[in-house]
Design a protein around this motif. Structure first.
Motif, PDB file in Angstrom:
ATOM      1  N   PHE A   1      66.914  79.761  16.623  1.00 57.65           N
ATOM      2  CA  PHE A   1      67.701  79.280  15.487  1.00 57.65           C
ATOM      3  C   PHE A   1      69.014  80.039  15.390  1.00 57.65           C
ATOM      4  O   PHE A   1      70.082  79.440  15.162  1.00 57.65           O
ATOM      5  N   LYS A   2      68.972  81.359  15.569  1.00 58.45           N
ATOM      6  CA  LYS A   2      70.192  82.160  15.508  1.00 58.45           C
ATOM      7  C   LYS A   2      71.133  81.796  16.656  1.00 58.45           C
ATOM      8  O   LYS A   2      72.366  81.757  16.480  1.00 58.45           O
ATOM      9  N   GLU A   3      70.588  81.521  17.838  1.00 61.56           N
ATOM     10  CA  GLU A   3      71.427  81.133  18.973  1.00 61.56           C
ATOM     11  C   GLU A   3      72.108  79.792  18.706  1.00 61.56           C
ATOM     12  O   GLU A   3      73.290  79.612  19.027  1.00 61.56           O
ATOM     13  N   LEU A   4      71.391  78.856  18.115  1.00 64.38           N
ATOM     14  CA  LEU A   4      71.978  77.545  17.826  1.00 64.38           C
ATOM     15  C   LEU A   4      73.073  77.646  16.773  1.00 64.38           C
ATOM     16  O   LEU A   4      74.063  76.905  16.823  1.00 64.38           O
TER      17      LEU A   4
ATOM     18  N   ALA B   1      70.821  79.672  -2.512  1.00 60.87           N
ATOM     19  CA  ALA B   1      70.628  78.899  -1.288  1.00 60.87           C
ATOM     20  C   ALA B   1      71.963  78.678  -0.589  1.00 60.87           C
ATOM     21  O   ALA B   1      73.013  78.571  -1.231  1.00 60.87           O
ATOM     22  N   ASN B   2      71.914  78.606   0.729  1.00 64.29           N
ATOM     23  CA  ASN B   2      73.120  78.383   1.518  1.00 64.29           C
ATOM     24  C   ASN B   2      72.839  77.318   2.581  1.00 64.29           C
ATOM     25  O   ASN B   2      72.822  77.601   3.780  1.00 64.29           O
ATOM     26  N   PRO B   3      72.574  76.075   2.156  1.00 62.10           N
ATOM     27  CA  PRO B   3      72.193  75.036   3.112  1.00 62.10           C
ATOM     28  C   PRO B   3      73.374  74.566   3.958  1.00 62.10           C
ATOM     29  O   PRO B   3      74.534  74.845   3.662  1.00 62.10           O
ATOM     30  N   PHE B   4      73.049  73.831   5.026  1.00 62.09           N
ATOM     31  CA  PHE B   4      74.087  73.216   5.854  1.00 62.09           C
ATOM     32  C   PHE B   4      74.779  72.108   5.070  1.00 62.09           C
ATOM     33  O   PHE B   4      74.159  71.413   4.260  1.00 62.09           O
ATOM     34  N   THR B   5      76.059  71.955   5.318  1.00 60.01           N
ATOM     35  CA  THR B   5      76.717  70.723   4.897  1.00 60.01           C
ATOM     36  C   THR B   5      76.320  69.620   5.880  1.00 60.01           C
ATOM     37  O   THR B   5      75.714  69.882   6.929  1.00 60.01           O
ATOM     38  N   THR B   6      76.657  68.377   5.548  1.00 60.30           N
ATOM     39  CA  THR B   6      76.323  67.277   6.456  1.00 60.30           C
ATOM     40  C   THR B   6      76.972  67.478   7.814  1.00 60.30           C
ATOM     41  O   THR B   6      76.358  67.242   8.868  1.00 60.30           O
ATOM     42  N   GLU B   7      78.222  67.954   7.831  1.00 64.23           N
ATOM     43  CA  GLU B   7      78.926  68.180   9.104  1.00 64.23           C
ATOM     44  C   GLU B   7      78.277  69.321   9.884  1.00 64.23           C
ATOM     45  O   GLU B   7      78.122  69.241  11.102  1.00 64.23           O
TER      46      GLU B   7
ATOM     47  N   THR C   1      68.398  72.657   3.291  1.00 62.71           N
ATOM     48  CA  THR C   1      69.305  71.621   3.784  1.00 62.71           C
ATOM     49  C   THR C   1      68.735  70.236   3.523  1.00 62.71           C
ATOM     50  O   THR C   1      69.457  69.334   3.066  1.00 62.71           O
ATOM     51  N   ALA C   2      67.454  70.028   3.816  1.00 65.66           N
ATOM     52  CA  ALA C   2      66.840  68.718   3.598  1.00 65.66           C
ATOM     53  C   ALA C   2      66.907  68.317   2.131  1.00 65.66           C
ATOM     54  O   ALA C   2      67.275  67.184   1.791  1.00 65.66           O
ATOM     55  N   GLY C   3      66.559  69.247   1.217  1.00 60.34           N
ATOM     56  CA  GLY C   3      66.597  68.928  -0.207  1.00 60.34           C
ATOM     57  C   GLY C   3      67.994  68.625  -0.703  1.00 60.34           C
ATOM     58  O   GLY C   3      68.204  67.691  -1.489  1.00 60.34           O
TER      59      GLY C   3
ATOM     60  N   ARG D   1      72.824  82.523   8.579  1.00 59.34           N
ATOM     61  CA  ARG D   1      72.065  82.235   7.363  1.00 59.34           C
ATOM     62  C   ARG D   1      70.576  82.234   7.669  1.00 59.34           C
ATOM     63  O   ARG D   1      70.159  82.348   8.808  1.00 59.34           O
ATOM     64  N   ARG D   2      69.775  82.105   6.620  1.00 58.95           N
ATOM     65  CA  ARG D   2      68.325  82.164   6.789  1.00 58.95           C
ATOM     66  C   ARG D   2      67.795  80.861   7.399  1.00 58.95           C
ATOM     67  O   ARG D   2      68.411  79.801   7.284  1.00 58.95           O
ATOM     68  N   LEU D   3      66.617  80.972   8.027  1.00 53.97           N
ATOM     69  CA  LEU D   3      65.977  79.789   8.598  1.00 53.97           C
ATOM     70  C   LEU D   3      65.635  78.783   7.512  1.00 53.97           C
ATOM     71  O   LEU D   3      65.742  77.566   7.724  1.00 53.97           O
ATOM     72  N   TYR D   4      65.233  79.288   6.338  1.00 54.95           N
ATOM     73  CA  TYR D   4      64.919  78.386   5.224  1.00 54.95           C
ATOM     74  C   TYR D   4      66.148  77.606   4.779  1.00 54.95           C
ATOM     75  O   TYR D   4      66.049  76.448   4.376  1.00 54.95           O
ATOM     76  N   ASP D   5      67.332  78.247   4.820  1.00 52.96           N
ATOM     77  CA  ASP D   5      68.563  77.549   4.430  1.00 52.96           C
ATOM     78  C   ASP D   5      68.848  76.383   5.364  1.00 52.96           C
ATOM     79  O   ASP D   5      69.355  75.342   4.939  1.00 52.96           O
TER      80      ASP D   5
END
Length: 461
Positions: A362-365, A176-182, A383-385, A374-378
């Protein structure tokens, strides 16, 4: 004259052709005639072995049915059309058909089902890997084929499921490659400039799947109890022919020859030129005048657990009410062009958002927020989890929020952070080894002479 053999007893003899022949009575055929199976071999010992094997299968009730066995291609078509379609969900069935048409049939489709060997499967898997397909893709092909052969074995079309004799490729779990808080804050700041801001707030902040977010309708939003009820999801399904002759229906679109080198017709296709059609091609259902069960469709989530209510963060409520008011203004501006679907996130004409356009946004954002691809799931569920875990929420609670059926699945969605690991180990060290106080300088002065110290050491010895 030799006496007549008892019923069900096998016969072995050497024929005029020089081969040894064995005939085994297995029972009766559906029409009532005797079911006699024939085996032949070069030597008497070999024919006896074959006869004993067939008799053992008969005595155990595992003998294959009489008659010519279907090819792998014919059985896969029967399995997907009449058996799997009763259990699989539409998207899963489409995926099964895709991998069967593109890999299983071209690879081993002409083998008779009872002549299929493990070496045929291994050669197909090796070829797919050499062509650049991921091990996870090949593993999915293996599972589809194994399930079809399991049903064939259950119905006594084959003696054994040869897929169980093959080791499929090993698949490393996708990290998994989730977002950091920042990164999550930067992503939402970029999304705040768009009308779909709340769609991304729900995706990042609540971990809803793409189909659940786009399929959310106002009647399933409980503002009083601050709950979402994800009873439906939006999916794009493959169109199916509604006519009686699918092959003739798509006659104008059939292409039986491959494209020439440097083809300009499919220059903009991401996957390159499409493969030529099969001789009995039944595709091109999108052009069928009686097409059915395709396009954007509201479907039920895969499991009952997925339909559990999800709490809405209280700070989201004012923004959701504002979003609803903006949608009412859009409805008034569209007038007669408005198509009412009651969806929370809609296009200017009321239709649901297209999942493909949603993915492109999502890719544009990501690019606008300066975040690597990264993937939409990430960027949503992972990210939420992960952020819930960083906030100190325990795993069972995260499992309920993400609506997983097993906590092991939730653990795969949550990724540890290096800075949290360092902080945890610092606290572990402080627990066992208190930090040393400030260093102090001490001096010890003695008046003993060198001779007196030597005399004292000798006395101690």
């Amino acid at each position: 004259m030799s006496p007549r053999k008892p019923n069900m007893e096998s016969s072995i003899y050497r024929g005029a052709d020089g081969w040894w022949h064995g005939r085994v009575t297995m029972g009766v055929k559906p029409d009532g005639s005797p079911d006699r199976r024939h085996r032949r071999a070069r030597t008497e010992a070999e024919i006896k072995r074959k006869v004993r094997e067939l008799e053992a299968l008969r005595d155990k009730g595992r003998a294959p049915k009489a008659g010519r066995k279907p090819t792998v291609e014919k059985w896969m078509s029967t399995y997907l059309t009449d058996i799997a379609s009763l259990k699989l969900r539409p998207r899963s069935l489409d995926d099964y058909w895709s991998k069967t048409r593109n890999h299983i049939i071209p690879g081993i489709g002409q083998h008779p089902l009872d002549k299929l060997g493990p070496e045929h499967l291994e050669h197909m898997y090796r070829s797919l890997l050499d062509e650049g397909y991921a091990p996870s893709h090949v593993l999915k092909v293996h599972r589809i084929l194994s399930r079809a052969l399991k049903i064939a074995h259950r119905r006594r079309l084959v003696v054994e499921n040869v897929a169980t004799l093959v080791d499929p490729p090993t698949v490393d779990e996708t990290e998994a490659n989730p977002f950091t808080t920042e990164e999550a804050k930067a992503f939402l700041e970029a999304a705040a400039k768009r009308p779909t801001f709340m769609r991304w707030c729900i995706g990042v902040g609540m971990g809803l799947r793409q189909g659940e977010s786009l399929g959310l309708r106002w009647q399933y939003v409980d503002f009083d109890n601050e709950l979402f009820h994800p009873e439906w999801q939006l999916q794009r399904l493959t169109w199916r022919h509604g006519c009686r002759d699918p092959h003739a229906c798509g006659a104008e679109l059939h292409r039986f020859e491959p494209c020439p080198p440097g083809c300009t017709t499919h220059k903009g296709y991401k996957r390159g030129c499409p493969k030529p059609c099969a001789k009995d091609c039944t595709k091109h259902a999108r052009a069928c005048p009686d097409r059915k069960n395709g396009g954007l469709v509201f479907t039920r989530p895969k499991t009952k657990k997925s339909r559990n209510a999800v709490p809405i963060p209280p700070p989201f409520i004012p923004y959701l009410l504002e979003h609803k008011a903006q949608q009412e203004e859009m409805r008034a501006a569209a007038g007669e062009l408005w198509e009412e679907h009651h969806v929370v996130f809609s296009r200017p004409d009321g239709r649901p958002l297209d999942p493909r356009q949603d993915w492109a946004e999502f890719k544009e954002l990501l690019a606008e927020a300066g975040i690597d691809d990264r993937r939409l799931y990430d960027g949503s569920r992972h990210t939420a989890g992960t952020i819930l875990n960083e906030l100190g929420v325990d795993m069972p609670t995260i499992m309920e929020i993400l609506r997983h059926t097993q906590i092991s699945q939730t653990r795969r969605y949550v990724k540890g952070r290096s800075h949290l690991s360092k902080d945890a180990m610092r606290r572990m060290g402080d627990h066992f080894m208190p930090r040393p106080g400030p260093a102090t300088e001490t001096r010890t002065e003695t008046t003993d002479s060198r001779t007196a110290r030597a005399r004292r050491r000798r006395r101690m010895r």
